[in-house]
Write a protein that holds these residues in place. Sequence first.
Motif, PDB file in Angstrom:
ATOM      1  N   THR A 170     -18.938  13.308  16.882  1.00  0.00           N
ATOM      2  CA  THR A 170     -18.135  12.771  17.977  1.00  0.00           C
ATOM      3  C   THR A 170     -18.550  11.317  18.233  1.00  0.00           C
ATOM      4  N   SER A 171     -17.703  10.592  18.956  1.00  0.00           N
ATOM      5  CA  SER A 171     -17.923   9.161  19.188  1.00  0.00           C
ATOM      6  C   SER A 171     -19.095   8.926  20.143  1.00  0.00           C
ATOM      7  N   ILE A 172     -20.085   8.177  19.685  1.00  0.00           N
ATOM      8  CA  ILE A 172     -21.247   7.887  20.535  1.00  0.00           C
ATOM      9  C   ILE A 172     -20.843   6.979  21.700  1.00  0.00           C
ATOM     10  N   GLY A 173     -19.946   6.006  21.430  1.00  0.00           N
ATOM     11  CA  GLY A 173     -19.469   5.137  22.503  1.00  0.00           C
ATOM     12  C   GLY A 173     -18.767   5.922  23.594  1.00  0.00           C
ATOM     13  N   ARG A 174     -17.938   6.888  23.210  1.00  0.00           N
ATOM     14  CA  ARG A 174     -17.237   7.725  24.194  1.00  0.00           C
ATOM     15  C   ARG A 174     -18.227   8.620  24.946  1.00  0.00           C
ATOM     16  N   LEU A 175     -19.243   9.087  24.244  1.00  0.00           N
ATOM     17  CA  LEU A 175     -20.279   9.912  24.900  1.00  0.00           C
ATOM     18  C   LEU A 175     -21.026   9.099  25.947  1.00  0.00           C
ATOM     19  N   PHE A 176     -21.364   7.847  25.604  1.00  0.00           N
ATOM     20  CA  PHE A 176     -22.040   6.984  26.573  1.00  0.00           C
ATOM     21  C   PHE A 176     -21.167   6.791  27.814  1.00  0.00           C
ATOM     22  N   LEU A 177     -19.880   6.530  27.594  1.00  0.00           N
ATOM     23  CA  LEU A 177     -18.963   6.359  28.729  1.00  0.00           C
ATOM     24  C   LEU A 177     -18.867   7.642  29.553  1.00  0.00           C
ATOM     25  N   ALA A 178     -18.863   8.777  28.880  1.00  0.00           N
ATOM     26  CA  ALA A 178     -18.764  10.060  29.579  1.00  0.00           C
ATOM     27  C   ALA A 178     -19.955  10.294  30.500  1.00  0.00           C
ATOM     28  N   GLY A 179     -21.105   9.691  30.168  1.00  0.00           N
ATOM     29  CA  GLY A 179     -22.295   9.903  30.982  1.00  0.00           C
ATOM     30  C   GLY A 179     -22.433   8.968  32.165  1.00  0.00           C
ATOM     31  N   VAL A 180     -21.575   7.930  32.254  1.00  0.00           N
ATOM     32  CA  VAL A 180     -21.741   6.908  33.296  1.00  0.00           C
ATOM     33  C   VAL A 180     -21.519   7.491  34.694  1.00  0.00           C
ATOM     34  N   LEU A 181     -20.316   8.010  34.954  1.00  0.00           N
ATOM     35  CA  LEU A 181     -20.011   8.511  36.299  1.00  0.00           C
ATOM     36  C   LEU A 181     -20.853   9.732  36.670  1.00  0.00           C
ATOM     37  N   PRO A 182     -21.046  10.723  35.773  1.00  0.00           N
ATOM     38  CA  PRO A 182     -21.957  11.825  36.123  1.00  0.00           C
ATOM     39  C   PRO A 182     -23.377  11.344  36.405  1.00  0.00           C
TER      40      PRO A 182
END
Length: 438
Positions: A170-182
């Motif tokens: 899976t996309s590491i960049g998208r994973l990083f973004l997914a972790g911002v708000l949580p």
Amino acid sequence: MTPTMAGIALVVGLCVLLATGMPIAFALGLAALTGLLLDMGLDVIYVTAETMFAGIANLAYVAIPMFVLMGAIVAGTPAGGDLYRSLDRWLYKVPGGLVLSNIGACAIFSGMTGSSPATCAAIGKMGIPEMQKRGYPNSVATGSIAAGGTLGILIPPSVTMIVYGISTQTSIGRLFLAGVLPGLMLTAMFMAWALIDARRKGFHFRVEGLHYSWKEKFASLPRVLPLLLIIAGMLFVLYGGVATPSEAAGAGAFLTLVVVILVYRLYRIQPFIGIFGSAMRESVMIMMIMASAELFAFALSSLYITQSLAGAIAALEINRWALMGLINVFLLVSGMFLPPVAIIVMSAPLLFPIITQAGFDPYWFAVVLTINMEIGLITPPVGLNLFVINSIAPNVPTKEILWGALPYVLVMLLAILVLCVFPEIVTWLPEVVMGPAI
């Protein structure tokens, strides 16, 4: 021997090795090697080294030592102290303000390291003595930093997110973004609990005569802002598609090194010997765990344990949320015994097709998994953060650290429930920045 019995024997053997105090990487490797030896005989010699090397022979993993180096540079120079003192100057009047400062410092430091133990160690060395000096109970002083340190594997850049991304393609960049708000939500929840606890117990504990003027408050910012700008710039080039995670991490580590040299005039080589040595030790430890976990996962697959377990889970005719509940229990229990990196390498490839087939977003699941791993970092018997804090404050019994961290475990469980009800907290930002996942 049936796959079920082989799996039980392998897990029991691993637990016995861990109970002896053997380093986790060696325990994983020895347990896996024993299982493969019984299954394949001496032919296992031909696949052991290749399997372990293949587990870490990925260019994306270069990001891990670079992020670790960033954290070591900040922790090993006056930059970490400035970060901590800057927050304290702004929050010192708030009841329990020093606890809030520590949690905030952990959140910011997480953006520089991606490592929970590094965050714990860096902030704990400054925060625990200061809180003890001001009269905070030992359990509050140690437990808040043990819990705050867990933010290091959720707030980007995150080492565990990199490992998850590579393990599941899976996309590491998208994973990083997914972790911002949580990550921000969990930081706010930690601070909210600290504030409630402070008001409930009457924690004020301000040093007599301590006062910071507006001039002193703003004077602390110039040394902190360059580091925050590096984090923002690194994330910008990563999410903007300008650089890969490895390139962004390398640039971030280099710029952090340049900033601390120029701002603090550290022109002697001696301090950096310790910094690079510390980063190298932690990086090698992480990579050894990953290589051994890959061998362990190979053993599980060779003994048909993985396939049998996947088939048993897939055959369960239960509601998808009940399935997610079982997976969360599995992750919570695993997190009590193994470090996050090892769990992700072994379990993510197994769980990924199951959760996607059940209709769960894989990026949402990555965040839920990571919060589960955070809980494991502050729960016995392994509880890595508990031992990091204990080494910093040896005068505080581990029991007190655990009791201080326990309320934050409940906060993290509440956070998982919130994300289950409102998954958009995870998925919204990646979709806005990068578009819908394909």
